[in-house]
Design a protein around this motif. Structure first.
Motif, PDB file in Angstrom:
ATOM      1  N   PHE A  19      75.107  12.245  85.866  1.00 45.98           N
ATOM      2  CA  PHE A  19      75.599  12.441  84.499  1.00 45.98           C
ATOM      3  C   PHE A  19      74.903  11.561  83.461  1.00 45.98           C
ATOM      4  CE2 PHE A  19      79.084  14.293  86.938  1.00 45.98           C
ATOM      5  CZ  PHE A  19      79.289  15.458  86.227  1.00 45.98           C
ATOM      6  N   ALA A  20      73.927  10.772  83.895  1.00 46.79           N
ATOM      7  CA  ALA A  20      73.190   9.940  82.955  1.00 46.79           C
ATOM      8  C   ALA A  20      72.429  10.815  81.967  1.00 46.79           C
ATOM      9  CB  ALA A  20      72.225   9.029  83.709  1.00 46.79           C
ATOM     10  N   SER A  21      72.637  10.578  80.682  1.00 48.26           N
ATOM     11  CA  SER A  21      72.005  11.418  79.660  1.00 48.26           C
ATOM     12  C   SER A  21      72.014  10.691  78.324  1.00 48.26           C
ATOM     13  CB  SER A  21      72.767  12.742  79.536  1.00 48.26           C
ATOM     14  OG  SER A  21      72.316  13.490  78.423  1.00 48.26           O
ATOM     15  N   LYS A  22      71.030  11.002  77.495  1.00 45.85           N
ATOM     16  CA  LYS A  22      71.021  10.461  76.136  1.00 45.85           C
ATOM     17  C   LYS A  22      71.726  11.382  75.154  1.00 45.85           C
ATOM     18  CE  LYS A  22      66.908   7.568  76.539  1.00 45.85           C
ATOM     19  NZ  LYS A  22      65.578   7.184  75.990  1.00 45.85           N
ATOM     20  N   LYS A  23      72.142  12.561  75.651  1.00 48.27           N
ATOM     21  CA  LYS A  23      72.835  13.502  74.784  1.00 48.27           C
ATOM     22  C   LYS A  23      74.245  13.008  74.476  1.00 48.27           C
ATOM     23  CE  LYS A  23      70.394  17.546  76.633  1.00 48.27           C
ATOM     24  NZ  LYS A  23      70.557  18.853  77.333  1.00 48.27           N
ATOM     25  N   ALA A  24      74.655  13.146  73.237  1.00 48.84           N
ATOM     26  CA  ALA A  24      75.974  12.669  72.825  1.00 48.84           C
ATOM     27  C   ALA A  24      77.097  13.393  73.557  1.00 48.84           C
ATOM     28  CB  ALA A  24      76.142  12.824  71.316  1.00 48.84           C
ATOM     29  N   ASP A  25      76.884  14.685  73.855  1.00 50.31           N
ATOM     30  CA  ASP A  25      77.937  15.463  74.526  1.00 50.31           C
ATOM     31  C   ASP A  25      77.793  15.447  76.038  1.00 50.31           C
ATOM     32  OD1 ASP A  25      75.627  16.898  74.517  1.00 50.31           O
ATOM     33  OD2 ASP A  25      76.521  18.811  73.919  1.00 50.31           O
ATOM     34  N   GLY A  26      76.899  14.604  76.571  1.00 54.90           N
ATOM     35  CA  GLY A  26      76.781  14.426  78.006  1.00 54.90           C
ATOM     36  C   GLY A  26      76.063  15.565  78.713  1.00 54.90           C
ATOM     37  N   VAL A  27      76.224  15.632  80.028  1.00 48.34           N
ATOM     38  CA  VAL A  27      75.539  16.617  80.876  1.00 48.34           C
ATOM     39  C   VAL A  27      76.483  17.771  81.193  1.00 48.34           C
ATOM     40  CG1 VAL A  27      74.475  16.992  83.141  1.00 48.34           C
ATOM     41  CG2 VAL A  27      74.048  14.864  81.903  1.00 48.34           C
ATOM     42  N   SER A  28      76.034  18.977  80.942  1.00 52.40           N
ATOM     43  CA  SER A  28      76.818  20.153  81.343  1.00 52.40           C
ATOM     44  C   SER A  28      76.377  20.562  82.741  1.00 52.40           C
ATOM     45  CB  SER A  28      76.595  21.307  80.364  1.00 52.40           C
ATOM     46  OG  SER A  28      75.229  21.640  80.314  1.00 52.40           O
ATOM     47  N   TYR A  29      77.208  21.337  83.422  1.00 54.94           N
ATOM     48  CA  TYR A  29      76.850  21.762  84.764  1.00 54.94           C
ATOM     49  C   TYR A  29      77.344  23.176  84.997  1.00 54.94           C
ATOM     50  CZ  TYR A  29      81.605  19.906  85.406  1.00 54.94           C
ATOM     51  OH  TYR A  29      82.932  19.618  85.268  1.00 54.94           O
ATOM     52  N   SER A  30      76.603  23.868  85.855  1.00 55.09           N
ATOM     53  CA  SER A  30      76.969  25.243  86.190  1.00 55.09           C
ATOM     54  C   SER A  30      78.000  25.232  87.314  1.00 55.09           C
ATOM     55  CB  SER A  30      75.735  26.017  86.640  1.00 55.09           C
ATOM     56  OG  SER A  30      75.271  25.517  87.891  1.00 55.09           O
ATOM     57  N   ASP A  31      78.541  26.381  87.639  1.00 57.05           N
ATOM     58  CA  ASP A  31      79.512  26.470  88.726  1.00 57.05           C
ATOM     59  C   ASP A  31      78.862  26.111  90.057  1.00 57.05           C
ATOM     60  OD1 ASP A  31      82.217  27.203  89.663  1.00 57.05           O
ATOM     61  OD2 ASP A  31      81.140  28.771  90.736  1.00 57.05           O
ATOM     62  N   LYS A  32      77.585  26.493  90.224  1.00 55.39           N
ATOM     63  CA  LYS A  32      76.880  26.144  91.461  1.00 55.39           C
ATOM     64  C   LYS A  32      76.728  24.635  91.605  1.00 55.39           C
ATOM     65  CE  LYS A  32      74.053  30.346  92.035  1.00 55.39           C
ATOM     66  NZ  LYS A  32      72.654  30.851  92.088  1.00 55.39           N
ATOM     67  N   GLN A  33      76.373  24.000  90.494  1.00 63.53           N
ATOM     68  CA  GLN A  33      76.212  22.546  90.530  1.00 63.53           C
ATOM     69  C   GLN A  33      77.555  21.856  90.785  1.00 63.53           C
ATOM     70  OE1 GLN A  33      74.293  22.566  86.703  1.00 63.53           O
ATOM     71  NE2 GLN A  33      72.346  21.871  87.564  1.00 63.53           N
ATOM     72  N   ARG A  34      78.598  22.338  90.119  1.00 68.20           N
ATOM     73  CA  ARG A  34      79.937  21.779  90.336  1.00 68.20           C
ATOM     74  C   ARG A  34      80.326  21.871  91.803  1.00 68.20           C
ATOM     75  NH1 ARG A  34      84.407  23.461  91.753  1.00 68.20           N
ATOM     76  NH2 ARG A  34      83.617  25.603  91.768  1.00 68.20           N
ATOM     77  N   ALA A  35      80.109  23.035  92.407  1.00 65.59           N
ATOM     78  CA  ALA A  35      80.487  23.248  93.797  1.00 65.59           C
ATOM     79  C   ALA A  35      79.723  22.316  94.733  1.00 65.59           C
ATOM     80  CB  ALA A  35      80.241  24.706  94.181  1.00 65.59           C
ATOM     81  N   ILE A  69      73.294   4.727  80.937  1.00 68.47           N
ATOM     82  CA  ILE A  69      74.284   4.077  81.800  1.00 68.47           C
ATOM     83  C   ILE A  69      75.689   4.392  81.312  1.00 68.47           C
ATOM     84  CG2 ILE A  69      75.156   1.831  82.572  1.00 68.47           C
ATOM     85  CD1 ILE A  69      72.163   0.845  82.196  1.00 68.47           C
ATOM     86  N   GLU A  70      75.889   4.259  80.017  1.00 74.19           N
ATOM     87  CA  GLU A  70      77.211   4.496  79.434  1.00 74.19           C
ATOM     88  C   GLU A  70      77.657   5.946  79.661  1.00 74.19           C
ATOM     89  OE1 GLU A  70      79.413   3.263  75.323  1.00 74.19           O
ATOM     90  OE2 GLU A  70      77.365   4.027  75.165  1.00 74.19           O
ATOM     91  N   ASN A  71      76.795   6.894  79.322  1.00 70.21           N
ATOM     92  CA  ASN A  71      77.154   8.306  79.489  1.00 70.21           C
ATOM     93  C   ASN A  71      77.282   8.684  80.962  1.00 70.21           C
ATOM     94  OD1 ASN A  71      77.281   8.784  76.759  1.00 70.21           O
ATOM     95  ND2 ASN A  71      75.171   9.530  76.605  1.00 70.21           N
ATOM     96  N   GLY A  72      76.484   8.036  81.813  1.00 72.79           N
ATOM     97  CA  GLY A  72      76.556   8.315  83.236  1.00 72.79           C
ATOM     98  C   GLY A  72      77.902   7.932  83.825  1.00 72.79           C
ATOM     99  N   ILE A  73      78.371   6.727  83.495  1.00 70.14           N
ATOM    100  CA  ILE A  73      79.666   6.255  84.012  1.00 70.14           C
ATOM    101  C   ILE A  73      80.803   7.114  83.482  1.00 70.14           C
ATOM    102  CG2 ILE A  73      81.314   4.345  83.954  1.00 70.14           C
ATOM    103  CD1 ILE A  73      78.944   2.423  83.995  1.00 70.14           C
ATOM    104  N   LEU A  74      80.801   7.368  82.185  1.00 71.86           N
ATOM    105  CA  LEU A  74      81.904   8.132  81.588  1.00 71.86           C
ATOM    106  C   LEU A  74      81.887   9.590  82.066  1.00 71.86           C
ATOM    107  CD1 LEU A  74      81.851   6.705  77.947  1.00 71.86           C
ATOM    108  CD2 LEU A  74      83.353   6.058  79.846  1.00 71.86           C
ATOM    109  N   GLY A  75      80.696  10.155  82.239  1.00 75.52           N
ATOM    110  CA  GLY A  75      80.592  11.521  82.747  1.00 75.52           C
ATOM    111  C   GLY A  75      81.094  11.618  84.179  1.00 75.52           C
ATOM    112  N   ALA A  76      80.768  10.620  84.997  1.00 70.21           N
ATOM    113  CA  ALA A  76      81.236  10.606  86.385  1.00 70.21           C
ATOM    114  C   ALA A  76      82.756  10.500  86.439  1.00 70.21           C
ATOM    115  CB  ALA A  76      80.590   9.436  87.130  1.00 70.21           C
ATOM    116  N   ILE A  77      83.324   9.647  85.603  1.00 71.56           N
ATOM    117  CA  ILE A  77      84.782   9.489  85.569  1.00 71.56           C
ATOM    118  C   ILE A  77      85.451  10.802  85.174  1.00 71.56           C
ATOM    119  CG2 ILE A  77      86.685   8.388  84.312  1.00 71.56           C
ATOM    120  CD1 ILE A  77      84.962   5.858  84.190  1.00 71.56           C
ATOM    121  N   ASP A  78      84.924  11.454  84.156  1.00 70.76           N
ATOM    122  CA  ASP A  78      85.503  12.731  83.707  1.00 70.76           C
ATOM    123  C   ASP A  78      85.453  13.779  84.814  1.00 70.76           C
ATOM    124  OD1 ASP A  78      86.211  11.830  81.210  1.00 70.76           O
ATOM    125  OD2 ASP A  78      84.378  12.537  80.222  1.00 70.76           O
TER     126      ASP A  78
END
Length: 522
Positions: A315-331, A279-288
Motif C-alpha cells: 500500500f506504499a504510495s505517494k498518491k493522496a488517496d492511496g492504492v486501489s486494488y482489484s478483486d483479484k488482488q484483494r483475493a 511509509i505513512e500511506n503504506g501503514i495506513l493503507g495496510a491498517i484499512d
C-alpha cells in the motif's frame, strides 16, 4: 583501555569534548543511586568502564548531560560520544562540577557523613535536598574539585574533621576510572557496539539511533512519527504506536525491500525524508485493509504483527488517496494473510520471509494476475491441543476465523462487536461451549476445557446466564427460529448437545480445519 581521573572527566565535559548522542537514553538515576556510586568510589571499588566513540563527524542531534546543556567544543574535532557509562558519568559530573549552571533545580547534592561507621558495608554518603543536611555532621562533596569553595567549606570544621575530610577528598583525587575509546567513522559499527553493550540490559533503541542519522533542519523523524502516531490512533491501531522496531522494519521494507538490522541502519536520512509519504500511506493503507477485509479491528487482534511489513509495502504510495486494488488482488492478499496466519509463517525466520513476501506484494501490485508462490500449505495450529489464551497468536487466529463469519451471541442474538474483542475488560466476549464448571463436574480439568476447539463468542449477559449449564440445557434456551443459524456461526450444530465432550471436540476440530482450508483457499 586507559584511566581517567574525575578531574579529567569534569574538564573534558566542560570543554565540550565529551558529548551525549541522541540515541542514548535519558539520565534516570535516582539520588540514592548516585550516592551509592560515590560511596563505591570512596571505598575503592571498581565502577565499570566508560566507553567513548571518537569521531570527526558531529551528530546533528545531541542530548543534554543530565540537567546540563553541553558547551560547544573548544576545538572543532574530534569529539567523544558516550556509548556506555552515561549514568555514571552524568552522576560524577553533576556531583562535582561547579562551572556549568543546570537547566533545572531537580538535582540533589551528595554529602559525606563525618560520623558514619566507615565500614565496607554501610554507606557514608547521602543525598539531601536543600536544608536537610546537618552542617556540623554532613560535608558537601561538590566542593572537592573547587579550591575556593573547598577552603570555605572546611573553615568551620574542627582540626579532626578537617583532617578527615582531606583524607576523603584525596580518595576522589586519586581514583581512576577505566575508559575505552572506540574510533570509527562507520556508523554501522557504532550501532553494533552500542547494541552489544546494551544487550544485557535495555534493548538497543534503534529508533532514536535512526532518528539521529536522518535528522535535518526540515525533517525530524521522531516528530514525523509522532504525527503519524496520531493518525494510527485515529484508525484504531493505537497499540502499534509503541512498536518502534516494527515501524522501522516497515520503513526499511518499503525503501529497500528488506528488513534486517543492517538494512535498517543502512537507511539514509535523505531516503527516509524523501519517501516518508510512502511509509505513512503504506501503514495506513495496510491498517484499512486489515479492518475492512479481514476484521482485524485493532493491533492486538493481529496474530503475527510482522505481517504488517509486506502489507504496508503493497500500500506504499505517494498518491493522496492511496492504492486501489482489484478483486483479484484483494483475493490474493486475503489468501496470503490466512496462509501466513495458519502456517505461523511469521513465527520464525521473519526477516527472510518479509523480504520474500515484499517481492510477492510488489509483483501483485504491478500485475493483478500474479499468483503468490506460497509453497506447501500445512496448518501449524492444533485446535484440539492448543489452549486458549487471548494474548497468544494461535488464539488470535481462532478469534479472527470466527469473527469473519459474523457471529451472534447464542441467547440474545446480539451481534458480536469485534472492535471490543481483545480490548481490556472485554474478555467476557469469549466463552467455553462446554462450560468449565460443567466439565469440572464431569471430572474434566481446566487444561482440557481450554482447548481452542471449545471456544466461541458470547456477550457478557449470555455468558452469565449460561454459567455452568450443559449444552443440552442451554441450547434449548436459544430461539428456535435462529438456533441453527447462531450455532452454525460458531461452527456448532444442535445435535452437538447430545455428544460427549471428546466427541464434540473431535467434530469441531474437523469444522475448524475445513474453515481454515476455505479461508486459505487450499
Amino acid at each position: 583501555m586507559a584511566d581517567l581521573t574525575i578531574r579529567n572527566l569534569i574538564d573534558r565535559v566542560t570543554s565540550g569534548d565529551i558529548r551525549i548522542p541522541a540515541f542514548q537514553r535519558d539520565f534516570v538515576w535516582e539520588a540514592d543511586q548516585v550516592a551509592f556510586l560515590i560511596d563505591s568510589i570512596y571505598k575503592g571499588f571498581p565502577i565499570g568502564t566508560i566507553v567513548f566513540w571518537q569521531t570527526d563527524e558531529r551528530l546533528k542531534t545531541e542530548k543534554h548531560l543530565g540537567a546540563f546543556k553541553l558547551p560547544e567544543p573548544k576545538r572543532d574535532y574530534p569529539v567523544n560520544y558516550v556509548l556506555d557509562g552515561q549514568q555514571r558519568l552524568t552522576s560524577l559530573f553533576s556531583v562535582f562540577q561547579t562551572d556549568l549552571t543546570p537547566e533545572d533545580n531537580s538535582w540533589v547534592d551528595i554529602y559525606y557523613d563525618m560520623e558514619s561507621a566507615n565500614n565496607s558495608q554501610d554507606t557514608s554518603f547521602y543525598a539531601f535536598s536543600e536544608g536537610e543536611d546537618d552542617p556540623s555532621r554532613h560535608f558537601p562533596i561538590r566542593t572537592f574539585f573547587d579550591t575556593v569553595a573547598y577552603r570555605k567549606a572546611t573553615k568551620a570544621l574542627t582540626d579532626e574533621q578537617a583532617g578527615l575530610i582531606d583524607a576523603v577528598q584525596a580518595r576522589f583525587y586519586e581514583y581512576r576510572i577505566q575508559n575505552q575509546t572506540f574510533e570509527t567513522s562507520d556508523r554501522n559499527e557504532v550501532a553494533i557496539v552500542f547494541e552489544r553493550i546494551n544487550r544485557a540490559g535495555t534493548e538497543l533503541n534503534l529508533f532514536e539511533l535512526l532518528a539521529a542519522w536522518s535528522w535535518s533542519d526540515d525533517f525530524d523523524l521522531i516528530e514525523k512519527f509522532g504525527d503519524l502516531q496520531d493518525r494510527i490512533a485515529e484508525h484504531g491501531f493505537e497499540d502499534l504506536i509503541n512498536e518502534r522496531d516494527l515501524q522501522l522494519r516497515i520503513c526499511a521494507g518499503i525503501i529497500t525491500g528488506e528488513t534486517s538490522p543492517s538494512k535498517i541502519l543502512d537507511l539514509q536520512g535523505e531516503d527516509i525524508r524523501n519517501q516518508f509519504i510512502l511509509i505513512e500511506n503504506g501503514i495506513l493503507g495496510a491498517i484499512d485493509f486489515l479492518k475492512r477485509e479481514l476484521k482485524v479491528m485493532h493491533f492486538k487482534m493481529l496474530p503475527f504483527p510482522g505481517a504488517l511489513v509486506p502489507l504496508s509495502a503493497y500500500f506504499a504510495s505517494k498518491k493522496a488517496d492511496g492504492v486501489s486494488y482489484s478483486d483479484k488482488q484483494r483475493a490474493q492478499i486475503v489468501k496470503w494473510f490466512w496462509r501466513s496466519a495458519l502456517t505461523r509463517r511469521y513465527s520464525s525466520d521473519v526477516t527472510e520471509r518479509q523480504a520474500a513476501d515484499i517481492r510477492e506484494m510488489k509483483s501483485l501490485k504491478a500485475d493483478e494476475n500474479h499468483e503468490f508462490r506460497f509453497g506447501t500449505f500445512e496448518i501449524k495450529i492444533d485446535f484440539e491441543k492448543n489452549r486458549f489464551s487471548a494474548g497468544t497468536a494461535n488464539s488470535k487466529v481462532l478469534i479472527l476465523m470466527l469473527a469473519n463469519i459474523g457471529p451472534h451471541s447464542f441467547l440474545s442474538g446480539g451481534a458480536i462487536d469485534v472492535t471490543k474483542v481483545l480490548k481490556k475488560g472485554s474478555r467476557h466476549e469469549f466463552h467455553h461451549i462446554f462450560p468449565k464448571k460443567y466439565l469440572e463436574s464431569m471430572g474434566i480439568g481446566p487444561r482440557e476445557a481450554n482447548s481452542l476447539a471449545n471456544m466461541c463468542f458470547l456477550i457478557r449477559a449470555d455468558n452469565n446466564s449460561i454459567k455452568a449449564k450443559a449444552p443440552s440445557v442451554y441450547f434449548e434456551d436459544i430461539s428456535a427460529n435462529n438456533r441453527d443459524k447462531y450455532l452454525a456461526e460458531a461452527l456448532c450444530e444442535y445435535t452437538d448437545a447430545q455428544l460427549s465432550y471428546e466427541d464434540f471436540i473431535r467434530l469441531r476440530v474437523g469444522r475448524l480445519m475445513a474453515l481454515s482450508k476455505k479461508l486459505a483457499d487450499a
